[in-house]
Design a protein around this motif. Structure first.
Motif, PDB file in Angstrom:
ATOM      1  N   MET A   1      -5.443   1.442   9.123  1.00  9.08           N
ATOM      2  CA  MET A   1      -5.847   2.130   7.899  1.00  9.08           C
ATOM      3  C   MET A   1      -6.183   3.597   8.181  1.00  9.08           C
ATOM      4  N   ASP A   2      -6.725   3.869   9.363  1.00  3.42           N
ATOM      5  CA  ASP A   2      -6.969   5.263   9.743  1.00  3.42           C
ATOM      6  C   ASP A   2      -5.654   6.016   9.875  1.00  3.42           C
ATOM      7  N   MET A   3      -4.641   5.350  10.427  1.00  2.00           N
ATOM      8  CA  MET A   3      -3.316   5.977  10.540  1.00  2.00           C
ATOM      9  C   MET A   3      -2.727   6.220   9.149  1.00  2.00           C
ATOM     10  N   LEU A   4      -3.001   5.316   8.198  1.00  2.00           N
ATOM     11  CA  LEU A   4      -2.521   5.485   6.832  1.00  2.00           C
ATOM     12  C   LEU A   4      -3.177   6.700   6.179  1.00  2.00           C
ATOM     13  N   LYS A   5      -4.466   6.884   6.414  1.00  2.00           N
ATOM     14  CA  LYS A   5      -5.169   8.028   5.837  1.00  2.00           C
ATOM     15  C   LYS A   5      -4.658   9.334   6.424  1.00  2.00           C
ATOM     16  N   MET A   6      -4.355   9.325   7.716  1.00  2.00           N
ATOM     17  CA  MET A   6      -3.906  10.555   8.368  1.00  2.00           C
ATOM     18  C   MET A   6      -2.459  10.892   8.040  1.00  2.00           C
ATOM     19  N   GLY A   7      -1.600   9.879   8.026  1.00  2.00           N
ATOM     20  CA  GLY A   7      -0.182  10.141   7.829  1.00  2.00           C
ATOM     21  C   GLY A   7       0.298   9.959   6.413  1.00  2.00           C
ATOM     22  N   GLY A   8      -0.406   9.197   5.618  1.00  2.00           N
ATOM     23  CA  GLY A   8      -0.001   8.974   4.246  1.00  2.00           C
ATOM     24  C   GLY A   8       0.993   7.839   4.090  1.00  2.00           C
ATOM     25  N   GLN A   9       1.454   7.272   5.196  1.00  2.00           N
ATOM     26  CA  GLN A   9       2.385   6.153   5.136  1.00  2.00           C
ATOM     27  C   GLN A   9       1.855   5.002   5.970  1.00  2.00           C
ATOM     28  N   LEU A  10       2.244   3.805   5.561  1.00  2.00           N
ATOM     29  CA  LEU A  10       1.854   2.621   6.306  1.00  2.00           C
ATOM     30  C   LEU A  10       3.020   2.208   7.192  1.00  2.00           C
ATOM     31  N   ASP A  11       2.772   2.119   8.460  1.00  2.00           N
ATOM     32  CA  ASP A  11       3.796   1.742   9.422  1.00  2.00           C
ATOM     33  C   ASP A  11       3.820   0.219   9.543  1.00  2.00           C
ATOM     34  N   TYR A  12       4.869  -0.401   9.010  1.00  2.00           N
ATOM     35  CA  TYR A  12       4.945  -1.856   9.041  1.00  2.00           C
ATOM     36  C   TYR A  12       5.237  -2.384  10.442  1.00  2.00           C
ATOM     37  N   GLY A  13       5.799  -1.562  11.276  1.00  2.00           N
ATOM     38  CA  GLY A  13       5.995  -1.953  12.669  1.00  2.00           C
ATOM     39  C   GLY A  13       4.666  -2.168  13.369  1.00  2.00           C
ATOM     40  N   GLN A  14       3.674  -1.393  12.964  1.00  2.00           N
ATOM     41  CA  GLN A  14       2.343  -1.552  13.542  1.00  2.00           C
ATOM     42  C   GLN A  14       1.728  -2.883  13.115  1.00  2.00           C
ATOM     43  N   MET A  15       2.032  -3.364  11.910  1.00  2.00           N
ATOM     44  CA  MET A  15       1.545  -4.668  11.468  1.00  2.00           C
ATOM     45  C   MET A  15       2.169  -5.781  12.307  1.00  2.00           C
ATOM     46  N   ASN A  16       3.470  -5.646  12.616  1.00  7.51           N
ATOM     47  CA  ASN A  16       4.114  -6.634  13.487  1.00  7.51           C
ATOM     48  C   ASN A  16       3.493  -6.618  14.873  1.00  7.51           C
TER      49      ASN A  16
END
Length: 129
Positions: free
Chosen positions: A43-58
């Motif tokens: 979620m911190d990466m989402l706030k910084m980049g504005g996108q959610l990386d689904y690879g990170q969820m995997n």
């Protein structure tokens, strides 16, 4: 098919113990904290980049699975080893060795009971996964 008498005895002893529910709660708590920490970092990466990386969820799912597999192996070995230690401390190991049960059946029964207890841990942690 003959059921191992040591396995039956160990399962009865474990089923009556208070340690199992506490151990399940602690185990699931540790996995939940690891999952929450990983989710907060994504979620911190989402706030910084504005996108959610689904690879990170995997990667998060895979890493929790690997951590769980490592914990299962370590816990099953330590539980079966502590079972032999407690038998020796109580003085019942000599009695077990004198029974008509072979040493291999004794080891298999204790190890299988600890593996079944760890399977309980693994199945209880499925909602966290």
């Amino acid at each position: 098919m003959k059921i191992n008498p040591i396995l039956i005895k160990e399962l009865k002893v474990r089923a009556r113990s208070v340690r199992i529910p506490i151990f399940v709660m602690v185990y699931n708590g540790v996995l939940a904290l690891i999952g929450i920490f990983m989710l907060m970092s994504s979620m911190d990466m989402l706030k910084m980049g504005g996108q959610l990386d689904y690879g990170q969820m995997n990667d998060m799912f895979l890493s929790i699975g690997i951590i769980q597999c490592i914990m299962v192996v370590l816990i099953s070995l330590s539980v079966s080893a502590s079972s032999f230690t407690s038998e020796k401390e109580r003085g019942t190991l000599d009695l077990l060795l004198m029974t008509p049960v072979s040493t291999m059946e004794l080891v298999n029964g204790k190890l299988l009971s600890s593996v079944l207890s760890v399977c309980l841990l693994a199945s209880s942690s499925l909602p966290i996964m």
